[in-house]
Write a protein that holds these residues in place. Structure first.
Motif, PDB file in Angstrom:
ATOM      1  N   PRO A 180       0.841  -1.200   0.000  1.00 38.48           N
ATOM      2  CA  PRO A 180       0.000   0.000   0.000  1.00 38.48           C
ATOM      3  C   PRO A 180       0.881   1.257   0.000  1.00 38.48           C
ATOM      4  O   PRO A 180       1.936   1.275   0.632  1.00 38.48           O
ATOM      5  N   TYR A 268      -0.632  -2.226  -4.215  1.00 38.79           N
ATOM      6  CA  TYR A 268      -1.387  -1.808  -3.029  1.00 38.79           C
ATOM      7  C   TYR A 268      -1.699  -2.945  -2.060  1.00 38.79           C
ATOM      8  O   TYR A 268      -2.518  -2.780  -1.169  1.00 38.79           O
ATOM      9  N   PHE A 336      -5.188   3.788   2.636  1.00 37.55           N
ATOM     10  CA  PHE A 336      -3.905   3.075   2.743  1.00 37.55           C
ATOM     11  C   PHE A 336      -3.487   2.868   4.205  1.00 37.55           C
ATOM     12  O   PHE A 336      -2.911   1.855   4.555  1.00 37.55           O
ATOM     13  N   ARG A 367      -8.142   0.990  -6.232  1.00 35.63           N
ATOM     14  CA  ARG A 367      -7.116   0.482  -5.300  1.00 35.63           C
ATOM     15  C   ARG A 367      -7.609  -0.776  -4.583  1.00 35.63           C
ATOM     16  O   ARG A 367      -6.880  -1.746  -4.422  1.00 35.63           O
ATOM     17  N   ALA A 371      -5.937  -4.287  -4.933  1.00 37.56           N
ATOM     18  CA  ALA A 371      -5.334  -4.832  -3.703  1.00 37.56           C
ATOM     19  C   ALA A 371      -5.851  -6.252  -3.439  1.00 37.56           C
ATOM     20  O   ALA A 371      -5.140  -7.095  -2.904  1.00 37.56           O
TER      21      ALA A 371
END
Ligand code: AMP
Ligand code: MG
Length: 379
Positions: A180, A268, A336, A367, A371
């Protein structure tokens, strides 16, 4: 309380470099960490960091999006150090940060009128333009591409560093590749202490997700990565704009479709396995709690990434809220940090609620989906 910062006086300039640095900051595994005032950055500290850039070293610094890891963009050896420090794949080009619009013409050629319009409206700010590259830029900075990604940040510390260094600064996010992105200096230290020369610490970043990347060499311009400048705002100005399929990141794309090299890479990702549940909120809540229970019976430690509107529905080991669904900027800002917190709590599985794609929501979902490795459940 921190000691007030001492201004550099004439006698300071006569001190050895080491003594001067020791007065200004502390070292973590050899990396010099300097606390900097976010609104009025102390010149002495910026000067130390700028000297490191000029000498071909690496400096992590805050921008309004996330912390960047900077090196002189025109110095191939310095940029090589960036790739090594981050363990960045050698085919992923780096955004070049500049102190003013005039640098664009040094770094790029054939700048279209429409790019100049975006610059006039959105710089300094979280918008990166991909343009045709000039010969001055070393191959390594753009990994041999014929294009270059450029942006002018609006963070005061970043601008002070750029101005003092007097050179464009290549700066990817200051995290180990795949992790991240860092929104605090502490995140940078966790990933990179001992691997880089300096960290400028000016507290948490304002936006929390990276800049929007838009390719200005195609007609109409194409958004390659959603970020701090919303697609809606760009549409308003451009009228026509293409949105690359990976911006929505609904599923993995084939390598041939990856026009921006960064699209190919893992991104991420927290240590834990991650699942994103998308749909109408009541169905999402039901599914998230059900998944949490199923995984818990397998003996796993469960983290739930919820929102203010839903958090009270859940029972799991670690339940956190990104913020209110009414405020996509807040969701972006917290993202994050929370992903890193789940790792610190050593959860095995993170179950995240999907949110609306409006405003910065698109960047947040991009993201989250990436992720999770596109581990998406639709209900
Ligand atoms: P970061 O590593 O977070 O700074 O991300 C930089 C992003 O910009 C990555 O997705 C890169 O692939 C993308 N990028 C940088 N330079 C270019 C370029 N010349 N053309 C297309 N994408 C680029
Ligand atoms: Mg990055």
């Amino acid at each position: 309380m921190e000691k007030p910062v001492e201004q550099v006086t004439r006698s300071d300039s006569e001190l050895s470099k080491e003594t001067c640095e020791a007065k200004l900051g502390k070292r973590v595994k050899g990396t010099l960490v300097l606390r900097v005032d976010a609104t009025i950055p102390e010149i002495a500290k910026i000067q130390v960091a700028a000297s490191v850039i000029q000498e071909g070293g690496t400096v992590a610094f805050p921008t309004e999006t996330v912390y960047g890891l900077g090196a002189d963009a025109l110095n191939a050896k310095a940029v090589k150090k960036l790739f090594e420090a981050k363990r960045r794949p050698a085919d992923n080009p780096i955004i070049v940060h500049v102190a003013g619009k005039e640098y664009v013409y040094q770094l790029a050629r054939d700048v279209p009128k429409v790019a100049e319009r975006l610059i006039a409206l959105f710089w300094p700010g979280p918008l990166t333009l991909v343009l045709k590259r000039s010969k001055q830029v070393p191959d390594i900075t753009v990994v041999g591409l014929d294009t270059i990604a450029i942006r002018m940040p609006r963070n005061k510390v970043a601008l002070a560093l750029l101005n003092k260094s007097g050179t464009p600064i290549a700066a990817p996010s200051a995290n180990l590749a795949g992790k991240p992105s860092p929104t605090t200096a502490q995140h940078v230290i966790e990933d990179l202490a001992g691997r880089i020369d300096v960290v400028l610490d000016a507290g948490p970043t304002e936006i929390g997700v990276e800049s929007t990347v838009i390719n200005m060499t195609s007609d109409p311009p194409e958004i390659l990565r959603p970020g701090g400048t919303s697609c809606e705002k760009l549409m308003e100005v451009l009228g026509r704009v293409k949105v690359h399929p990976l911006v929505r990141a609904e599923k993995r794309i084939s390598l041939a479709q990856a026009v921006s090299p960064g699209m190919k890479h893992k991104h991420y990702a927290p240590e834990a396995e991650m699942i994103v549940v998308e749909g109408t909120l009541d169905k999402v809540i039901k599914k998230v709690q059900q998944l949490a229970e199923t995984h818990a019976t397998e003996g796993k430690k469960i983290g739930i990434l919820a929102t203010d509107e839903s958090i009270f529905n859940y029972q799991a080991d670690v339940v956190r809220s990104l913020g209110s669904r009414q405020n996509s900027s807040m969701l972006a800002k917290n993202l994050f940090e929370l992903l890193r917190q789940f790792d610190k709590e050593k959860v095995d599985v993170i179950i995240a609620e999907g949110i609306s794609l409006v405003g910065l929501g698109l960047a947040v979902m991009n993201r989250l989906r990436k992720a999770s490795g596109f581990n998406i459940i639709r209900v």
